[in-house]
Design an enzyme around this catalytic site. Structure first.
Site, PDB file in Angstrom:
ATOM      1  N   CYS A   1       0.828  -1.208   0.000  1.00  0.00           N
ATOM      2  CA  CYS A   1       0.000   0.000   0.000  1.00  0.00           C
ATOM      3  C   CYS A   1       0.865   1.261   0.000  1.00  0.00           C
ATOM      4  O   CYS A   1       0.433   2.316  -0.456  1.00  0.00           O
ATOM      5  CB  CYS A   1      -0.962  -0.005   1.175  1.00  0.00           C
ATOM      6  SG  CYS A   1      -0.161  -0.251   2.754  1.00  0.00           S
ATOM      7  N   PHE A   2       2.106   1.156   0.539  1.00  0.00           N
ATOM      8  CA  PHE A   2       3.014   2.311   0.548  1.00  0.00           C
ATOM      9  C   PHE A   2       4.157   2.146  -0.447  1.00  0.00           C
ATOM     10  O   PHE A   2       5.079   2.960  -0.446  1.00  0.00           O
ATOM     11  CB  PHE A   2       3.582   2.527   1.956  1.00  0.00           C
ATOM     12  CG  PHE A   2       2.553   2.975   2.942  1.00  0.00           C
ATOM     13  CD1 PHE A   2       1.941   4.216   2.814  1.00  0.00           C
ATOM     14  CD2 PHE A   2       2.183   2.147   3.998  1.00  0.00           C
ATOM     15  CE1 PHE A   2       0.990   4.637   3.728  1.00  0.00           C
ATOM     16  CE2 PHE A   2       1.220   2.565   4.906  1.00  0.00           C
ATOM     17  CZ  PHE A   2       0.612   3.809   4.775  1.00  0.00           C
TER      18      PHE A   2
END
Length: 1087
Positions: free
Chosen positions: A1055-1056
């Site tokens: 997600c990052f």
């Protein structure tokens, strides 16, 4: 005075009374006298009227009596005539005829007139009795003029009857023959027995009388009568005129023309009334071919063409006929031309000119759409003149006549100058360069490549623009005229346009030879000449552009109907190298038309030319997108700077907008992606979705349970408005116990949520989507309707996909090419062909369909129908491709339609509602005009990232380091070295997927990866990791380890876009652990 009268009256009432009585009696007297006068006048009027009425009645009764007597006398005459063994004299027939004609009415004397005609004809058949022959009276000095008048009247009454009779009724057809025999007998002297032997000297005088009779009939409207009779008998699906009847009518039609030695006036009448009867030449060829030989012996086809080649006369004929009948005349002339090769070769220029004029006249009334002023015509489409619907039954025959114009026979004659051209050939049994026999398109059929090898055994030199031929030469002008003719035909006969194009592309060598001809035009050949023509409004320029337009329309049609094997392996008509040359020419031509401002103000012919050239160009471009034949960067314009284009787009310059609308492929793909991102950014700014110093965008918060991610996402996001969906959405994950997970969403958690949702909905196990056979690409499942609210689900999927593209989040979702085309809206394009896209759905099914196309025998032997049987969850379901399709067999005539219907059903009809719902959701986020500048493969790259190899230098340049790592740290140096030198391209893609969840790099490079690619040094396992501390950062920076991390694997937070890397002591350990981690895909933890 008044006062005096008043007072005296008052004074003496007796006087007043006396005077009043006298006055009233006088008035009464005068009134009675007037009434008596009027009564006497009325009486006289009644007497006069009674006398007049009596006279009229006496006259009427007398006339009726006389008519009865005459009719009785006529009937007695015919009765005696029938019973008597001896024939009546011509004089007695003449006298009884005079009497009958004196009282004749069509309504009452029909039968008597028939008997008279039979009597006259029988008198003409008697042998060696001159006094019986009715025509002998023409030799009587006293009776000649009276006889001529009588025969004129009788023949005209025959014409009047012919107008009313219906040839399809048996009784009427007998009467038609009777009246025609009368006309045939007395308009020509050949059957007159009186002229045999010594009477031969009288023939010139008798011929003169016949000419006089025909002249009289012509003045009265003889040709109109024949036209009505022919139309009644022939303008139907099955003609009701017998061979004898048709022979008689056509002989009668020719007699005045021949007698007048083919005067313009009578040629005009023949053309307007007889040659405009629907398909009359076809009926003559079928029923009475000897009549056609009479036409030929008099060289009438040449005379017709020369008469009509004078523009004023051609216009006059067209105006008289109006559209429907002009088309019928055109059909007859074309068919006559196909039967008269010699005349056609001699008079090609005049023939072409006449056809252009007639088609142009019809074209004036061809309308693009239905309105209160238009009528439907089965060949011309919407037509603004009245349409004779009585001709509808004969339209199939008329169409067959017109088809000769684009049949092989006429094309060989008209295009003889082009087709006689020899294309230089060299013996070479190998494939030409660029030609590859692709295994995916090879069919397991014995003779499939027979034609390909026959063609490639003699490979011609590739045709390229060379120039050298003067455009004002007779040869060029002739070819231009023929191209104008066919172009006019295409724009006039709108309802059979595809038939015409198919006919023009039937000869494999016509189009390449026409291209070779175009290549030779002008000093340099091709492009420069045609660009000059655009700026010249001369007739010559228009004709040259018509040639280019015809070439483009036909070539586009040809490439559309050819399948992959025919284009790439067999290379029918064009070699692949020639397609490269042609596409380069077209690309430059369209670019110049747009960039030089010609398209901005174009209308009429110029606009049609643009659409024609652009259409051919886009067909080639889309073919190349599906399977390459052109070199790299072939479609780009090196003289167009993207920065200049973007500046002009910012200023709303029309030419820049048109360029983006019509030929976006001339701009490098990377610049188009930049433009797309700019469009998205501008909209975000407009909607207030961008953080500014004065305002923050509205944030939508949603809470998602990991175990019910799809259901929660669907329920919470589906009701959001279009603008809220485009805005900032923050996600909070909740575990199964209802406890919030750690982590603050700064777009990263939403990215993970989006990726997870997309992974779930596109999983074929869910049956919303299926994968294609072979390359396993996704498309909507035809059986997805088993899901409740499946259309709302598809709309939601469309929104999620649109959101990913909107935010620049690349997702690894490989779509089938045909589905991407639908997403782009190509299906509504006139360039689109379902069959071409079919291999991207099912290559095996496509091979089977194309084998039907190539089947040499009778296809009906295979027992196919216009339907498709499918196994749906264990049940056999029959889908009809057209209403009643399961009862309609597939034949050699409809097999091409069957192939197209089948392809359309598999790719569109079956998934129509699912596709529409997904597209609706996708377009609520992504405007259609934003992605119209991409091809199907380019749209796939926009969704899933670049399929090019990962640029490690670019990745290194845009990587952010945490936890003490930096660009010069030894672990980082090892990492980049391992990726560059030890990992294969596939392993590098797996590494990228491990960290970002997508194996492909962003289209514009890693600078556009959101959040940026990050690497963080970690000391402990993920469940103990509390983030960076001062101590951990210092230890990482100075490579101080608490303990050897050799047992731990690298992890990631997709997600990052974050890689969590332990501080390994050896490069070999890093390589081993990283390789194992990416192969086991142990990422996806959340920090």
């Amino acid at each position: 005075m008044d006062e005096y009268q008043f007072s005296s009256a008052e004074a003496n009432p007796q006087v007043t009374k006396m005077f009043g009585t006298a006055q009233s009696s006088k008035a009464q007297f005068l009134d009675k006298a007037r009434q008596a006068r009027e009564e006497r006048r009325e009486l006289k009027e009644r007497e006069r009227a009674a006398i007049q009425i009596q006279a009229l009645i006496r006259r009427f009764l007398c006339r009726c009596w006389l008519q009865r007597e005459i009719r009785r006398e006529v009937e007695d005459f015919f009765e005696i005539n029938e019973s008597a063994s001896s024939k009546r004299s011509a004089l007695s027939i003449f006298k009884i005829s005079r009497k009958l004609l004196f009282v004749f009415t069509i309504k009452e004397d029909k039968e008597r007139f028939e008997k008279l005609c039979r009597c006259i004809l029988s008198s003409m058949d008697v042998e060696n009795e001159p006094k019986v022959w009715y025509v002998s009276l023409a030799l009587s000095k006293d009776l000649t003029l009276l006889w001529i008048k009588q025969i004129k009247d009788i023949l005209w009454f025959c014409c009047e009857f012919l107008k009313q009779l219906k040839p399809d009724i048996l009784q009427d057809s007998k009467l038609v023959n009777l009246h025609l025999t009368m006309l045939v007998t007395f308009t020509d002297t050949s059957t007159w027995k009186i002229l045999r032997g010594k009477g031969e000297t009288l023939r010139p005088a008798m011929n003169h009388i016949c000419a006089n009779i025909m002249g009289h009939l012509n003045q009265k409207g003889f040709y109109s009568v024949l036209q009505i009779l022919l139309t009644n008998g022939l303008a139907r699906s099955r003609p009701s005129l017998s061979k004898g009847t048709l022979t008689a009518v056509f002989s009668l039609a020719l007699r005045p023309v021949i007698a007048a030695q083919f005067s313009d006036n009578l040629l005009r009448s023949l053309l307007i009334h007889i040659m405009s009867v629907p398909a009359i030449v076809t009926h003559l060829a079928t029923l009475t071919p000897e009549r056609l030989s009479v036409l030929e012996s008099h060289d009438l086809f040449r005379k017709f063409i020369l008469f009509l080649s004078r523009e004023a006369q051609c216009r006059d004929v067209c105006v008289c006929l109006e559209g429907s009948h002009t088309l019928c005349l055109l059909g007859n002339l074309i068919y006559l031309g196909s039967l008269n090769d010699k005349v056609l070769e001699d008079e090609t220029a005049h023939f072409v000119s006449v056809l252009i004029h007639m088609l142009s006249y019809c074209q004036k009334y061809v309308s693009q759409k239905k309105s209160n002023l238009t009528h439907w015509h089965p060949v011309l489409g919407w037509f603004s003149q009245t349409v004779d619907y009585g001709l509808n039954e004969s339209m199939p025959l008329l169409t067959k006549q017109l088809q000769h114009l684009w049949g092989v026979h006429l094309i060989r004659i008209l295009f003889s100058d082009v087709l006689s051209k020899k294309l230089v050939e060299t013996q070479d049994p190998t494939y030409p360069s660029g030609q590859t026999a692709s295994p995916q398109n090879s069919l397991p059929m014995k003779n499939l490549f027979k034609r390909a090898f026959q063609k490639s055994a003699s490979v011609r030199n590739i045709l390229k623009p060379v120039g050298g031929k003067r455009v004002d030469s007779a040869e060029v002008q002739k070819v231009c005229s023929i191209c104008v003719l066919y172009q006019t035909t295409l724009t006039t006969l709108t309802q059979i346009r595809l038939q015409i194009l198919t006919g023009l592309t039937y000869l494999d060598d016509l189009l390449p030879k026409l291209w070779a001809f175009i290549c030779e035009l002008g000093p340099q050949g091709g492009l420069k000449l045609f660009l000059e023509c655009l700026n010249n409004d001369t007739e010559e320029s228009k004709r040259l552009l018509a040639m280019l337009m015809l070439f483009c329309d036909c070539s586009r049609h040809l490439i559309t109907i050819l399948d992959e094997i025919e284009v790439y392996e067999e290379q029918i008509s064009f070699k692949l190298e020639e397609l490269v040359t042609i596409s380069s020419f077209l690309n430059s031509f369209v670019f110049k038309m747009i960039w030089d401002g010609i398209v901005e103000n174009a209308k009429g012919d110029t606009l049609e030319l643009f659409h024609s050239v652009h259409g051919w160009l886009m067909i080639l471009y889309e073919r190349d997108c599906r399977r390459r034949f052109a070199p790299e960067d072939h479609w780009l314009r090196k003289d167009l700077k993207p920065s200049v284009l973007f500046q002009e787009l910012d200023k709303d310059k029309k030419r820049a907008q048109l360029l983006l609308q019509y030929i976006p492929h001339v701009i490098p793909h990377k610049n188009r992606v930049l433009l797309f991102r700019n469009m998205v950014t501008k909209e975000k700014e407009k909607l207030g979705l961008v953080e500014t110093s004065s305002a923050s965008p509205h944030v939508t918060h949603i809470t998602i349970r990991r175990s019910r991610m799809l259901e929660d996402g669907y329920e919470q996001l589906r009701p959001l408005t279009q603008n809220l969906m485009k805005g900032v959405i923050r996600v909070k994950f909740v575990n199964d116990l209802g406890v919030d997970e750690a982590g603050i969403d700064q777009d990263g958690v939403f990215k993970e949520f989006l990726e997870e949702i997309i992974k779930k909905v596109f999983d074929p196990a869910l049956n919303l989507f299926k994968t294609t056979s072979g390359d396993e690409r996704l498309y909507p499942s035809p059986t997805s309707y088993i899901h409740e609210n499946y259309l709302q689900l598809f709309e939601f999927v469309g929104k999620m996909l649109g959101k990913a593209v909107y935010e620049g989040i690349v997702v690894d979702v490989p779509f089938a090419s045909f589905f991407l085309s639908q997403l782009l809206g190509h299906r509504h394009s006139s360039f689109y062909s379902s069959v071409d896209e079919l291999p991207s759905l099912d290559s095996e099914f496509y091979k089977n369909l194309t084998s039907i196309k190539r089947y040499d025998g009778d296809i009906s032997d295979l027992g196919l129908t216009l339907s498709y049987d499918e196994d749906v969850m264990g049940q056999l379901v029959c889908h009809e491709l057209i209403p009643g399709g399961k009862t309609i067999p597939v034949t050699n005539e409809n097999k091409i339609s069957y192939i197209h219907l089948m392809a359309h059903f598999r790719m569109h009809t079956q998934i129509k509602s699912q596709t529409a719902a997904l597209i609706s959701g996708f377009r609520s986020i992504i405007k259609p005009e934003w992605i119209r500048m991409f091809s199907a493969p380019e749209l796939q790259r926009l969704i899933s990232g670049d399929n090019a190899e990962i640029d490690l230098e670019d990745l290194k340049k845009h990587t952010v380091y945490y936890g003490g790592f930096h660009g010069s740290h030894r672990v980082i140096i090892w990492l980049w070295d391992i990726l560059a030198n030890d990992f294969s391209p596939e392993e590098r893609a797996m590494f990228l997927k491990f960290v970002t969840s997508c194996s492909r790099p962003p289209l514009l490079g890693f600078a556009y990866l959101k959040p940026p690619f990050s690497i963080r040094c970690v000391e402990v396992s993920d469940d103990q990791d509390t983030g960076d501390t001062l101590g951990s950062v210092l230890r990482g920076f100075f490579t101080i380890r608490k303990k050897e991390p050799g047992g731990r694997l690298p992890t990631s937070s997709t997600c990052f876009n974050l890689l969590k890397l332990p501080n390994y002591s050896k490069k070999s350990i890093l390589r081993e652990k990283l390789r194992y981690a990416i192969s086991m895909n142990t990422g996806f933890e959340l920090s």
